[in-house]
Design a protein around this motif. Structure first.
Motif, PDB file in Angstrom:
ATOM      1  N   TRP A  29     -39.264   7.734 -18.789  1.00  0.00           N
ATOM      2  CA  TRP A  29     -39.089   6.719 -17.752  1.00  0.00           C
ATOM      3  C   TRP A  29     -38.088   5.673 -18.207  1.00  0.00           C
ATOM      4  CZ3 TRP A  29     -44.359   3.612 -17.212  1.00  0.00           C
ATOM      5  CH2 TRP A  29     -44.694   3.037 -18.440  1.00  0.00           C
ATOM      6  N   GLN A  68     -33.690  10.176 -13.299  1.00  0.00           N
ATOM      7  CA  GLN A  68     -33.699   9.268 -12.149  1.00  0.00           C
ATOM      8  C   GLN A  68     -32.950   7.981 -12.502  1.00  0.00           C
ATOM      9  OE1 GLN A  68     -35.378  10.398  -9.168  1.00  0.00           O
ATOM     10  NE2 GLN A  68     -35.321  12.235 -10.463  1.00  0.00           N
ATOM     11  N   ILE A 111     -42.583   4.109  -4.105  1.00  0.00           N
ATOM     12  CA  ILE A 111     -42.306   5.140  -5.109  1.00  0.00           C
ATOM     13  C   ILE A 111     -42.278   6.494  -4.405  1.00  0.00           C
ATOM     14  CG2 ILE A 111     -43.166   6.226  -7.232  1.00  0.00           C
ATOM     15  CD1 ILE A 111     -44.612   3.491  -7.763  1.00  0.00           C
ATOM     16  N   LEU A 158     -38.476   3.000  -6.316  1.00  0.00           N
ATOM     17  CA  LEU A 158     -38.522   3.748  -7.566  1.00  0.00           C
ATOM     18  C   LEU A 158     -38.671   5.219  -7.205  1.00  0.00           C
ATOM     19  CD1 LEU A 158     -41.000   1.581  -9.709  1.00  0.00           C
ATOM     20  CD2 LEU A 158     -38.499   1.492  -9.698  1.00  0.00           C
ATOM     21  N   SER A 159     -38.167   6.102  -8.063  1.00  0.00           N
ATOM     22  CA  SER A 159     -38.247   7.523  -7.766  1.00  0.00           C
ATOM     23  C   SER A 159     -38.704   8.299  -8.989  1.00  0.00           C
ATOM     24  CB  SER A 159     -36.887   8.047  -7.294  1.00  0.00           C
ATOM     25  OG  SER A 159     -35.905   7.880  -8.300  1.00  0.00           O
ATOM     26  N   TYR A 160     -39.165   9.523  -8.747  1.00  0.00           N
ATOM     27  CA  TYR A 160     -39.562  10.401  -9.845  1.00  0.00           C
ATOM     28  C   TYR A 160     -39.221  11.837  -9.466  1.00  0.00           C
ATOM     29  CZ  TYR A 160     -43.738  11.444  -7.022  1.00  0.00           C
ATOM     30  OH  TYR A 160     -44.599  11.829  -6.015  1.00  0.00           O
ATOM     31  N   GLY A 203     -36.790   5.116 -12.567  1.00  0.00           N
ATOM     32  CA  GLY A 203     -38.062   5.763 -12.279  1.00  0.00           C
ATOM     33  C   GLY A 203     -38.569   6.574 -13.446  1.00  0.00           C
ATOM     34  N   LEU A 237     -45.566   5.239 -12.852  1.00  0.00           N
ATOM     35  CA  LEU A 237     -44.733   4.220 -12.208  1.00  0.00           C
ATOM     36  C   LEU A 237     -45.578   3.232 -11.416  1.00  0.00           C
ATOM     37  CD1 LEU A 237     -41.755   6.383 -10.873  1.00  0.00           C
ATOM     38  CD2 LEU A 237     -41.712   4.775 -12.791  1.00  0.00           C
TER      39      LEU A 237
END
Length: 478
Positions: free
Chosen positions: A273, A255, A228, A248-250, A258, A304
């Protein structure tokens, strides 16, 4: 299965290695503790381990003769390029650490969190999200690592259904050759590039080495494991291609997979999300106690990670709404005569201070200075001039340097905040801020520097700040 060796040395008897030493003793190892301090300085730790049959090599020459051992368990504060370690490695001695051994032995999934800043808050949030969810499953969550809890203190309690959350520093990661099941990187700026802590002489010889250490958290994952990353962070974006498993990204915008936050028309924030393929609101800022947009990112990362680790949505949102934050991280202390005081002593580099300044719209009196860690302070000066800072109380060795940088930039921009010397004692620093502050102002201790010229560490600096603020509040009441 890890096979423990027989003649081992534990280098440095901090919290992490103390728990490791006890573990090795229980496993029947022949343990020697090597530490710069004397038996008297080690105190109860020496007495307890000596009674258990541990040998000691103490004093300035504590690293001599390391080739006598089969395995060396290095403290994170000891540089890998320490000449004695280099010599021992050349002679075939295995050099490892408590964290490496723990990851190899841990019977349950590990969520590892690293980053220049934000890793403590994010780790704690993940743990609290998982704690309630795991309890429903008749299992447990554990929090350890750089947060101040030694993982070997709870290793004997672990079962496969449990989950461990580890906050991990770059020094704990720099020689890691195995990765955790779920890796979180909050951000990577610059830190630990010069030796500033007399009790922790380790540092990275280049920014490349620092980034490499951070990426060891996920480099060795397999295709089924998860990383992440903070999509708002430039360096995190540059290392995304190194992720061998699921990514996964934030961030602060939508996104692809994410979590992210958005500002509403009313000025509030909402976190969204789409981990299950459908975009949905997770929580709104009205339910969040933490201050600052940077904490919205920490919350998104934690959500996440906890979700990936098996936490249900109710446990996640409950933990977010109840969490007040960690000590010395934008910690509210008191209000005196309409002036709010915040302790952000954990800000030992410019970047977290910049983030802290952005959390306030009120007129600010900033307490800044200390020992340089090899950082660039121009962006901090730019933020001070762009923010609501009306005065800077300068402390420590960096006081004249900060004054010069802020003054020069301020003259160019036609705007310079008031700058005053705070003195060398926290009592005088607080007295200075009280003279400057008016109702509606905020006094913020966010030094942007290490503490070792005036204080033992950032914790002592923060504790003394709070003590003096509360004393001033008591005087105000009287």
């Amino acid at each position: 299965m890890v096979k423990l060796k027989k003649k081992v040395a534990v280098l440095g008897l901090g919290i992490e290695n103390l728990a490791l030493a006890h573990y090795l003793i229980r496993k029947g190892e022949n343990v020697t503790v090597c530490d710069r301090r004397s038996a008297t300085q080690l105190g109860e730790r020496f007495d307890t381990l000596a009674a258990a049959g541990v040998d000691f090599r103490l004093g300035p020459a504590y690293l001599d003769g390391l080739e006598d051992f089969t395995v060396l368990y290095r403290s994170p504060g000891l540089p890998l390029f320490q000449p004695e370690l280099v010599k021992a490695k050349q002679q075939g001695v295995e050099i490892t650490s408590a964290i490496r051994l723990f990851i190899a032995l841990c019977p349950c999934p590990i969520i590892g969190v690293t980053g220049t800043k934000g890793k403590g808050t994010t780790s704690t949030l993940i743990y609290q999200m998982l704690a309630h969810s795991q309890w429903r499953k008749s299992a447990h969550a554990y929090l350890g690592g750089n947060i101040g809890v030694a993982p070997f203190s709870f290793l004997p309690l672990l079962f496969p259904a449990d989950v461990v959350v580890l906050e991990l520093s770059s020094f704990q990661l720099e020689d890691l050759d195995q990765s955790v099941e779920i890796a979180v990187v909050t951000n990577i700026t610059e830190d630990h590039l010069t030796p500033v802590d007399p009790n922790n002489p380790n540092y990275h010889q280049s920014r490349t080495d620092y980034v490499q250490a951070k990426t060891n958290l996920f480099r060795h994952q397999d295709g089924s494991e998860v990383t992440i990353l903070n999509n708002d962070d430039e360096t995190c974006g540059s290392i995304a291609g190194l992720v061998p498993g699921e990514l996964l990204s934030y961030g602060s915008s939508l996104q692809s997979r994410g979590a992210w936050y958005e500002q509403t028309a009313t000025g509030d924030y909402k976190i969204f999300w789409n981990v299950d393929g459908v975009t949905e609101e997770l929580i709104g800022s009205a339910q969040i106690k933490l201050r600052g947009e940077h904490n919205l990112l920490n919350i998104a990362a934690a959500a996440l990670a906890a979700h990936t680790g098996g936490a249900d949505r109710e446990s996640i949102t409950k933990a977010i709404s109840e969490y007040n934050g960690l000590e010395h991280r934008l910690e509210y202390v008191a209000t005196i005569d309409g002036v709010q005081y915040f302790d952000d002593s954990f800000a030992t580099a410019p970047e977290p201070t910049i983030v802290a300044l952005r959390a306030f719209q009120e007129p600010l009196i900033l307490i800044a200075g200390g020992v340089d860690k090899g950082a660039n302070y121009l962006p901090l000066a730019q933020e001070i001039l762009a923010s609501s800072v009306k005065a800077v109380v300068l402390i420590g060795k960096m006081a004249p340097v900060l004054r010069e940088i802020i003054t020069k930039l301020g003259l160019e921009q036609g705007k310079t905040p008031l700058m005053v010397e705070g003195g060398t004692e926290m009592s005088s620093i607080i007295k200075t801020t009280k003279k400057l502050a008016k109702p509606g102002d905020v006094v913020l201790l966010s030094p942007a520097c290490a503490s070792f010229d005036l204080f033992a560490n950032y914790k002592e600096r923060g504790v003394l700040f709070k003590k003096q603020v509360l004393a001033a509040k008591e005087e105000d009441v009287i």
